[in-house]
Design an enzyme around this catalytic site. Structure first.
Site, PDB file in Angstrom:
ATOM      1  N   LYS A 111       0.817  -1.221   0.000  1.00  0.00           N
ATOM      2  CA  LYS A 111       0.000   0.000   0.000  1.00  0.00           C
ATOM      3  C   LYS A 111       0.840   1.255   0.000  1.00  0.00           C
ATOM      4  O   LYS A 111       0.450   2.277  -0.583  1.00  0.00           O
ATOM      5  CB  LYS A 111      -0.957   0.008   1.194  1.00  0.00           C
ATOM      6  CG  LYS A 111      -2.087  -0.990   1.050  1.00  0.00           C
ATOM      7  CD  LYS A 111      -3.229  -0.686   1.993  1.00  0.00           C
ATOM      8  CE  LYS A 111      -4.417  -1.589   1.689  1.00  0.00           C
ATOM      9  NZ  LYS A 111      -5.483  -1.455   2.667  1.00  0.00           N
ATOM     10  N   LYS A 194      -4.591  -9.833  -6.967  1.00  0.00           N
ATOM     11  CA  LYS A 194      -5.778 -10.013  -6.133  1.00  0.00           C
ATOM     12  C   LYS A 194      -6.899  -9.077  -6.586  1.00  0.00           C
ATOM     13  O   LYS A 194      -6.630  -7.931  -6.943  1.00  0.00           O
ATOM     14  CB  LYS A 194      -5.369  -9.686  -4.691  1.00  0.00           C
ATOM     15  CG  LYS A 194      -6.346 -10.067  -3.625  1.00  0.00           C
ATOM     16  CD  LYS A 194      -5.811  -9.680  -2.248  1.00  0.00           C
ATOM     17  CE  LYS A 194      -5.820  -8.180  -2.041  1.00  0.00           C
ATOM     18  NZ  LYS A 194      -5.490  -7.734  -0.696  1.00  0.00           N
ATOM     19  N   LYS A 197     -10.468  -3.535  -3.983  1.00  0.00           N
ATOM     20  CA  LYS A 197     -11.312  -2.342  -4.056  1.00  0.00           C
ATOM     21  C   LYS A 197     -10.578  -1.201  -4.731  1.00  0.00           C
ATOM     22  O   LYS A 197     -11.193  -0.303  -5.296  1.00  0.00           O
ATOM     23  CB  LYS A 197     -11.694  -1.878  -2.647  1.00  0.00           C
ATOM     24  CG  LYS A 197     -12.499  -2.861  -1.814  1.00  0.00           C
ATOM     25  CD  LYS A 197     -12.987  -2.161  -0.535  1.00  0.00           C
ATOM     26  CE  LYS A 197     -13.415  -3.140   0.526  1.00  0.00           C
ATOM     27  NZ  LYS A 197     -12.417  -3.315   1.585  1.00  0.00           N
TER      28      LYS A 197
END
Ligand code: TYM
Length: 332
Positions: A111, A194, A197
């Site tokens: 992230k 993956k 969102k």
């Protein structure tokens, strides 16, 4: 009775991975466990969120849980910021966990990307807040998708260090529940990534709120390879998109990969995609409809969240007092 805690971030775009990897399992576990399901808005702000979008998403995640079948009377559904115990215990755990442990967290690395210096301190400390979520309730089991495994290992380490430092047996060593065949649903655009969102492409994921046309279109456009579907599981080697679509089919049909391959092996993707699309619409369609119905009455959702938060606070308050006594804080 054993106690479950789990959470979803209100960062928009709830998708099929969230449903198959987490929420559907929660629906199945209720009744056998005392369940607490949380919309983790404190976690969401570790990265920038527009306030209006955050409010909308918080309600939407609650609506998704209810629409999928979580009963908010039998279980607790609430948003994290409504129970101050989470942030309070997180501070204590910030002082228990070691920098080195957090430095090893792969989700932070993903992230934060290349610009780690510019990531929020909250994003780095994120796993301690997650440990606090679970330990504030002394939860024994945590149902999640595969990607949260490392965070749950850290939760156990933090609990064990606290117990050991103070010579107590206060926190349980929580067990992850990584259940079903779809513990890691992959992107429809790239079978090695993956489903997430935050992927900029809407076509990478099926949203829980997508209507039948959107679902069908996304599946039709899903990346594939030129070969027909393999006739054995071994034939999936090096074919991540085929493996992902077959895996999604197996999960939606509550079946297993072998059975889906036995039924569909050798067929062209175009045929298979039509079946998959019908299956996805049949499963997600009613959930999306119910989400939209619930979202039309935000006051009703807010009342459910408020009631859940009250019950959540009643559980954690005495546990926080026990923690503070153990540490040596004077009672206020
Ligand atoms: P979040 O919001 O990213 O995801 C919510 C749940 O969905 C699962 N999941 C997936 N499962 C299968 N395939 C995928 N592609 C996929 N993407 C997401 C996640 O594993 C998760 O179970 N840190 C957590 C939220 C959290 C939490 C907690 C969870 C905060 N505190 C305490 C459990 C206990 C997260 O970001 O989930």
């Amino acid at each position: 009775m054993n106690r479950i805690f789990s959470g979803v971030q209100p960062t928009g775009n709830l998708h099929l991975g969230n449903y198959l990897g987490a929420i559907r399992n929660w629906v199945r576990l209720q009744g056998d466990f005392e369940c607490i399901f949380c919309v983790v808005d404190l976690h969401a702000i570790t990265q920038w969120q527009e306030p209006a979008a955050l409010r909308h998403s918080t309600r939407e995640v609650a609506a998704a849980m209810i629409a999928a079948g979580v009963d908010p009377r039998e279980n607790i559904i609430f948003h994290q910021s409504a129970n101050p115990s989470h942030a309070e215990l997180a501070w204590v755990l910030n002082c228990v966990a070691r920098m080195g442990w957090l430095n090893r967290m792969t989700q932070f690395k993903e992230k934060a990307g290349k610009n780690r210096e510019n990531a929020s301190v909250g994003l780095f400390a994120y796993p301690n807040l997650m440990a606090a979520d679970i330990l504030a309730y002394k939860a024994t089991h945590v149902p999640v998708g595969e990607d949260q495994k490392q965070h749950l290992e850290l939760t156990r380490d933090v609990a064990a260090k606290f117990n050991n430092d103070f010579g107590v047996d206060l926190f349980p060593l929580t067990e992850p529940l990584i259940l079903g065949t779809a513990t890691r649903v992959m992107s429809l655009r790239d079978g090695t990534k993956k489903m997430s969102k935050s992927d900029p492409s809407e076509y990478s994921r099926i949203a829980m709120a997508d209507g039948p046309d959107e679902i069908a279109k996304k599946i039709r456009k899903a990346k594939t390879d030129p070969e027909p579907l393999p006739e054995t599981a071994g034939g999936l080697e090096g074919r991540p998109e085929a493996a992902n679509l077959l895996g999604i089919h197996a999960a939606l049909a509550d079946s297993d990969l072998e059975s889906v391959i036995a039924e569909h092996g050798g067929r062209p993707f175009s045929d298979f995609k039509r079946d998959l699309s019908d299956l996805a619409v049949a499963t997600l369609g009613p959930i999306g409809d119910e989400m939209r119905r619930l979202m039309a009455d935000p006051a009703h959702i807010d009342a459910i969240l408020r009631d859940g938060a009250e019950r959540a606070r009643a559980i954690t308050r005495p546990i926080l007092e026990e923690v503070y006594d153990t540490i040596g804080f004077l009672r206020p």
